[in-house]
Design a protein around this motif. Structure first.
Motif, short mmCIF file in Angstrom:
data_model
loop_
_atom_site.label_atom_id
_atom_site.label_comp_id
_atom_site.label_asym_id
_atom_site.label_seq_id
_atom_site.Cartn_x
_atom_site.Cartn_y
_atom_site.Cartn_z
N CYS A 135 48.57 49.69 34.54
CA CYS A 135 47.06 49.50 35.28
C CYS A 135 46.03 48.63 34.46
O CYS A 135 45.20 48.11 35.09
CB CYS A 135 46.60 50.93 35.29
SG CYS A 135 47.72 52.31 36.45
N THR A 136 46.47 48.45 33.47
CA THR A 136 45.51 47.59 32.54
C THR A 136 45.84 46.05 32.76
O THR A 136 44.95 45.23 32.27
CB THR A 136 45.74 47.81 31.09
OG1 THR A 136 46.97 47.78 30.46
CG2 THR A 136 45.12 49.29 30.83
N GLU A 137 46.63 45.73 33.25
CA GLU A 137 47.09 44.18 33.45
C GLU A 137 46.00 43.65 34.48
O GLU A 137 45.46 43.99 35.29
CB GLU A 137 48.50 44.11 34.27
CG GLU A 137 48.69 42.72 34.70
CD GLU A 137 50.41 42.56 35.27
OE1 GLU A 137 50.17 41.74 36.31
OE2 GLU A 137 51.14 42.94 34.60
N VAL A 138 45.60 42.38 34.25
CA VAL A 138 44.68 41.73 34.88
C VAL A 138 45.15 40.71 36.02
O VAL A 138 45.87 40.00 35.59
CB VAL A 138 43.55 40.96 33.95
CG1 VAL A 138 42.43 40.06 34.81
CG2 VAL A 138 42.92 41.94 32.98
N THR A 139 44.93 41.18 37.20
CA THR A 139 45.50 40.38 38.21
C THR A 139 44.47 40.22 39.49
O THR A 139 43.49 40.95 39.52
CB THR A 139 47.05 40.62 38.83
OG1 THR A 139 47.58 39.68 39.28
CG2 THR A 139 46.76 42.14 39.37
N ARG A 140 44.75 39.70 40.46
CA ARG A 140 43.95 39.68 41.61
C ARG A 140 44.37 41.00 42.47
O ARG A 140 45.20 41.84 42.15
CB ARG A 140 44.29 38.38 42.67
CG ARG A 140 43.94 37.17 41.77
CD ARG A 140 43.76 36.08 43.02
NE ARG A 140 43.65 34.70 42.27
CZ ARG A 140 42.39 34.53 41.74
NH1 ARG A 140 41.28 35.26 41.97
NH2 ARG A 140 42.30 33.28 41.14
N PHE A 141 43.40 41.17 43.63
CA PHE A 141 43.37 42.41 44.42
C PHE A 141 43.04 42.08 45.63
O PHE A 141 42.04 41.23 46.04
CB PHE A 141 42.69 43.42 43.44
CG PHE A 141 41.22 43.28 43.21
CD1 PHE A 141 40.00 43.46 44.04
CD2 PHE A 141 40.94 42.47 42.13
CE1 PHE A 141 38.75 43.46 43.79
CE2 PHE A 141 39.66 42.10 41.83
CZ PHE A 141 38.38 42.47 42.61
N VAL A 142 43.16 43.03 46.73
CA VAL A 142 42.76 43.10 47.92
C VAL A 142 41.87 44.22 48.49
O VAL A 142 42.43 45.31 48.09
CB VAL A 142 44.17 42.91 48.92
CG1 VAL A 142 43.64 42.68 50.28
CG2 VAL A 142 44.84 41.82 48.51
N CYS A 143 40.73 43.97 48.78
CA CYS A 143 39.76 44.99 49.34
C CYS A 143 40.03 45.13 50.93
O CYS A 143 40.32 44.16 51.29
CB CYS A 143 38.31 44.44 48.93
SG CYS A 143 38.00 44.45 47.23
#
Length: 146
Positions: A135-143
Protein backbone atom coordinates in the motif's frame (compact mmCIF):
# COMPACT_ATOMS: atom_id res chain seq x y z
CA UNK A 1 -2.47 43.63 -13.43
CA UNK A 2 -2.63 42.24 -9.88
CA UNK A 3 -5.99 40.65 -10.64
CA UNK A 4 -4.52 38.81 -13.65
CA UNK A 5 -1.66 37.54 -11.51
CA UNK A 6 -4.04 36.34 -8.79
CA UNK A 7 -6.25 34.58 -11.38
CA UNK A 8 -3.19 32.91 -12.92
CA UNK A 9 -2.07 31.65 -9.51
CA UNK A 10 -5.57 30.37 -8.71
CA UNK A 11 -5.73 28.57 -12.07
CA UNK A 12 -2.34 26.93 -11.49
CA UNK A 13 -3.50 25.81 -8.06
CA UNK A 14 -6.70 24.33 -9.48
CA UNK A 15 -4.76 22.40 -12.13
CA UNK A 16 -2.31 21.10 -9.50
CA UNK A 17 -5.17 19.93 -7.28
CA UNK A 18 -7.53 18.48 -9.88
CA UNK A 19 -5.01 17.66 -12.59
CA UNK A 20 -5.13 18.60 -16.22
CA UNK A 21 -7.20 15.53 -17.14
CA UNK A 22 -10.93 16.22 -17.24
CA UNK A 23 -13.48 13.92 -15.69
CA UNK A 24 -14.64 11.35 -18.21
CA UNK A 25 -18.15 9.90 -18.18
CA UNK A 26 -18.12 6.19 -18.99
CA UNK A 27 -20.82 4.05 -20.58
CA UNK A 28 -21.44 2.47 -17.15
CA UNK A 29 -22.67 5.81 -15.77
CA UNK A 30 -19.64 6.69 -13.65
CA UNK A 31 -17.42 9.71 -13.96
CA UNK A 32 -13.67 8.97 -13.83
CA UNK A 33 -10.71 11.24 -13.17
CA UNK A 34 -7.00 10.43 -13.29
CA UNK A 35 -5.02 13.03 -11.29
CA UNK A 36 -1.63 14.16 -12.54
CA UNK A 37 0.00 13.27 -9.20
CA UNK A 38 1.20 9.87 -7.96
CA UNK A 39 0.53 8.71 -4.39
CA UNK A 40 0.55 5.73 -2.10
CA UNK A 41 -2.79 4.02 -1.57
CA UNK A 42 -3.62 6.00 1.59
CA UNK A 43 -2.91 9.41 0.04
CA UNK A 44 -4.71 8.39 -3.16
CA UNK A 45 -7.85 7.69 -1.07
CA UNK A 46 -7.50 11.08 0.59
CA UNK A 47 -6.89 12.89 -2.70
CA UNK A 48 -10.03 11.45 -4.30
CA UNK A 49 -12.09 12.25 -1.21
CA UNK A 50 -10.80 15.85 -1.15
CA UNK A 51 -12.05 16.44 -4.71
CA UNK A 52 -15.47 14.92 -3.99
CA UNK A 53 -14.71 11.50 -5.48
CA UNK A 54 -13.44 8.10 -4.30
CA UNK A 55 -10.90 5.56 -5.49
CA UNK A 56 -12.38 3.45 -8.25
CA UNK A 57 -14.42 0.33 -7.51
CA UNK A 58 -14.93 -2.18 -10.31
CA UNK A 59 -18.03 -4.38 -10.19
CA UNK A 60 -18.21 -5.95 -13.65
CA UNK A 61 -16.28 -6.80 -16.79
CA UNK A 62 -17.98 -3.89 -18.55
CA UNK A 63 -16.85 -1.52 -15.82
CA UNK A 64 -13.30 -2.92 -15.89
CA UNK A 65 -13.15 -2.38 -19.66
CA UNK A 66 -14.43 1.20 -19.26
CA UNK A 67 -11.74 2.00 -16.67
CA UNK A 68 -9.00 0.48 -18.85
CA UNK A 69 -10.24 2.54 -21.81
CA UNK A 70 -10.03 5.72 -19.71
CA UNK A 71 -6.50 4.78 -18.57
CA UNK A 72 -5.32 4.14 -22.11
CA UNK A 73 -6.82 7.43 -23.33
CA UNK A 74 -5.22 9.37 -20.45
CA UNK A 75 -1.65 9.18 -21.72
CA UNK A 76 -0.60 7.31 -18.55
CA UNK A 77 -0.93 3.79 -19.98
CA UNK A 78 2.62 2.93 -18.88
CA UNK A 79 1.76 3.29 -15.18
CA UNK A 80 -0.03 1.11 -12.63
CA UNK A 81 -3.20 2.46 -10.97
CA UNK A 82 -4.57 2.11 -7.44
CA UNK A 83 -8.16 1.00 -6.91
CA UNK A 84 -10.06 1.06 -3.63
CA UNK A 85 -9.67 -2.69 -3.11
CA UNK A 86 -7.69 -3.75 -0.04
CA UNK A 87 -7.39 -6.55 2.47
CA UNK A 88 -6.20 -4.28 5.32
CA UNK A 89 -7.83 -5.39 8.55
CA UNK A 90 -9.61 -8.25 6.82
CA UNK A 91 -9.06 -11.72 5.47
CA UNK A 92 -9.68 -11.34 1.75
CA UNK A 93 -10.06 -8.33 -0.50
CA UNK A 94 -12.97 -5.88 -0.24
CA UNK A 95 -13.89 -2.46 -1.62
CA UNK A 96 -12.73 0.08 0.96
CA UNK A 97 -15.61 2.58 0.68
CA UNK A 98 -18.44 0.06 0.80
CA UNK A 99 -16.88 -2.79 2.79
CA UNK A 100 -18.27 -5.23 0.19
CA UNK A 101 -16.24 -8.29 -0.79
CA UNK A 102 -15.14 -8.45 -4.41
CA UNK A 103 -17.85 -10.14 -6.47
CA UNK A 104 -16.33 -9.58 -9.92
CA UNK A 105 -12.60 -10.39 -10.06
CA UNK A 106 -9.95 -9.81 -12.70
CA UNK A 107 -6.81 -11.05 -10.91
CA UNK A 108 -3.75 -11.77 -13.06
CA UNK A 109 -2.35 -15.29 -12.90
CA UNK A 110 -0.75 -15.96 -9.50
CA UNK A 111 -2.49 -12.99 -7.86
CA UNK A 112 -3.12 -12.04 -5.16
CA UNK A 113 0.04 -13.48 -3.78
CA UNK A 114 2.31 -11.07 -1.94
CA UNK A 115 2.96 -11.45 1.78
CA UNK A 116 3.19 -7.70 2.41
CA UNK A 117 0.94 -6.66 -0.45
CA UNK A 118 -2.48 -5.58 0.81
CA UNK A 119 -3.78 -3.08 -1.76
CA UNK A 120 -4.89 -3.68 -5.35
CA UNK A 121 -3.62 -2.05 -8.52
CA UNK A 122 -4.47 -2.33 -12.18
CA UNK A 123 -1.12 -3.45 -13.58
CA UNK A 124 0.29 -2.26 -16.89
CA UNK A 125 2.34 -5.49 -17.06
CA UNK A 126 -0.76 -7.66 -17.59
CA UNK A 127 -3.00 -5.32 -19.60
CA UNK A 128 -4.45 -3.85 -16.39
CA UNK A 129 -5.45 -7.11 -14.74
CA UNK A 130 -5.40 -6.95 -10.95
CA UNK A 131 -2.28 -7.32 -8.79
CA UNK A 132 -1.73 -6.87 -5.08
CA UNK A 133 1.05 -4.45 -4.10
CA UNK A 134 2.36 -2.86 -0.90
CA UNK A 135 0.00 0.00 0.00
CA UNK A 136 2.99 2.31 0.43
CA UNK A 137 4.05 2.08 -3.23
CA UNK A 138 3.70 5.40 -5.05
CA UNK A 139 1.80 5.18 -8.36
CA UNK A 140 -1.12 6.70 -10.24
CA UNK A 141 -4.76 6.16 -9.31
CA UNK A 142 -8.28 6.49 -10.69
CA UNK A 143 -10.99 8.46 -8.87
CA UNK A 144 -14.70 7.99 -9.59
CA UNK A 145 -18.16 9.34 -8.89
CA UNK A 146 -21.45 7.59 -9.56
Amino acid sequence: MKLHLVLAIVLLEIVSIFGANPKIISPVGKSYHIPTVKSNWFKANSHCYNIGMRLVRISSSEEHNAVVKVIKASGYKYDNFWTSATELGNIGYYWFHSGQNLQFKKWASGQPGGKDEHCMQLSRYTNFEWHDYPCTEVTRFVCETT
